[in-house]
Design a protein around this motif. Structure first.
Motif: not given
Lengths: 319, 319
Positions: A19, A123, A152
């Motif tokens: 993440n 990501k 994100n």
């Protein structure tokens, strides 16, 4: 009638950070047993969820958090299926999945291509110049891939625009969507998508009112899939169902919701994100989900599966 | 050593006109038998091919036409596989296919969605306003579909631009590619793709030198797949392999070439166009290819298949 409530905490160990907002490698969640049904409870505090302890307290008490309510709902559906001996994930078409690239690695990308993946989720937002270079090279090497970039919300709107415009136009045509490029706002998202010419995908809270997005990411771990799908239909959005990088039981719950939506709303659900177990070191549960593949493999058993493994866990009473 | 040369003419009857350049409904081609191998020879005179009679003459003689040479090549590979009893289309991954919409029909589109197709190919250029309306409505109804528009060069460059810009931006993002929007020219195609923001696909003759295209359509019936694939790699293009709306034996030859390219060039070949038998009224051969589906079904048998059916045909000697 009082419920019989049990929990078992598990730990997932990521092969690499998973993440953009966290460098953590170990992730704790809980499987819960509510009477004869099983569910997964996996909060991500760095993405705004309450802690696991708070979730378990909430589960034993008022059940205010949607994450907790969704776990209860899933466990009840699992209990019903186990009672009648129905394996939920068999004889139903679970949508295919993209490959989640944990980090920029040619070997993993080649492996994904050889396993038949044609959508790659990556990501972005950590090292933007390196990410741009990697994407351009990878797209030249494997022209049949389409890309899903997940930021994100790490970009400011202007940064997202400069990142996307820094990619050649012909690469941008291969972008399936950019997920959460920056915090959702109707005006910034509308401007971003038109200037960059790429579809945007909205995840998390904003989803039901996010008409500037072209894709809605539904996470059954915290979202009510049917309600969101109805909202997506009304906005002409495509729906992608993803697991929440949680325990394989949670992946199965997400796969079941994806399969249901696919039946209920033909033509709405795109290639999903249900294959995340390979991001973590293997465990007896993840081995039942089989090798990395676009096709979801049922773990076997009744309900959401794993009957024998679940029976053997050292459950603790939740009070 | 002289070859043993036989042919059998077949007729395909389209359920509807299959081509923007032709209102014809009946199409004649030939299966050929060269020693122990079988091939399909299906010229499309309206697209510039010589007539079937000329092709058969050429087959018996100098073999100047690439269409004829490809049939010979395919029949020789078939003969080799039959000799060793190898079913070419088994235990190899044949790429999935798009659904070819023979005309704008909601019922057929719904059927395609329910069968799992996520790419739809539609001919455009006959009734442009109706086509635009249809596409917009269909994309709203089935947001997970991607579209392949085939114009067979029926547009002038300016018409192609106005047709594409007449579609909303968010629809254009769902265009996988526009095939042969107008006759290929580096300058017009480059301008068209940038102004409209859509990938273009090139079919037929121009392919090896068509660097303004993003997608190369390879038709093994007339093209040498390996050479074109190498050219595509050098231009960073995706390759789509399509059958030529010919006899099911020819579809199998195309499927075999697609499967080979997919192994030889990982990540190059996208969703292909190999499922065209449903466009025609059924015959014993097409029934072996199974129901309409994105997955290609092997017809069974050795080589390219259909052993028993081929044996029973009333072959005529070609001299």
């Amino acid at each position: 009638m009082a419920e019989d409530l049990w929990y078992w905490k598990y730990k997932l160990t990521a092969r690499q950070p998973v993440n953009a907002k966290s460098q953590r490698r170990e992730f704790v969640g809980a499987l819960v047993r509510i009477d004869e049904g099983f569910g997964c409870l996996h909060p991500w505090p760095e993405l705004g969820d309450p802690s696991l302890e708070k979730c378990l307290e909430d589960l034993a008490g008022p059940r205010r958090w949607s994450l907790v309510r969704r776990t209860v709902r899933s466990a009840k559906e699992d209990a019903d299926a186990r009672f009648i001996g129905d394996p939920l994930l068999e004889e139903i078409d679970v949508p295919k999945s993209h490959a989640t690239l944990p980090w920029q690695d040619d070997r993993i990308l080649e492996s994904a291509v050889s396993k038949g993946f044609d959508r790659i989720k990556m990501k972005v937002g950590r090292d933007r110049a390196a990410e741009q270079r990697y994407l351009i090279e990878a797209a030249a090497k494997f022209p049949n891939l389409r890309w899903r970039l997940d930021a994100n919300e790490t970009f400011e709107p202007a940064e997202a625009e400069s990142f996307l415009l820094g990619l050649p136009e012909e690469f941008r045509w291969k972008i399936d969507f950019v997920e959460d490029p920056c915090p959702y706002a109707e005006s910034t998202w509308s401007a971003l998508k038109s200037r960059c010419g790429v579809p945007l995908a909205v995840d998390r809270e904003a989803a039901p009112v996010s008409s500037a997005a072209q894709v809605m990411v539904v996470k059954p771990a915290s979202d009510e899939p049917w309600l969101l799908a109805e909202a997506a239909v009304s906005m002409g959005q495509q729906v992608i169902v993803t697991s929440s990088m949680e325990h394989p039981l949670g992946q199965c719950a997400a796969a079941w919701e994806a399969a249901k939506l696919n039946v209920q709303f033909p033509g709405l659900v795109g290639v999903c994100g249900l294959q995340t177990h390979h991001l973590f070191t293997p465990c007896p549960f993840s081995e039942r989900l089989g090798r990395w593949s676009p096709e979801f493999q049922s773990p076997g058993g009744t309900g959401l599966g794993f009957d024998d493994l679940l029976e053997r866990l050292p459950w603790k009473k939740l009070s």
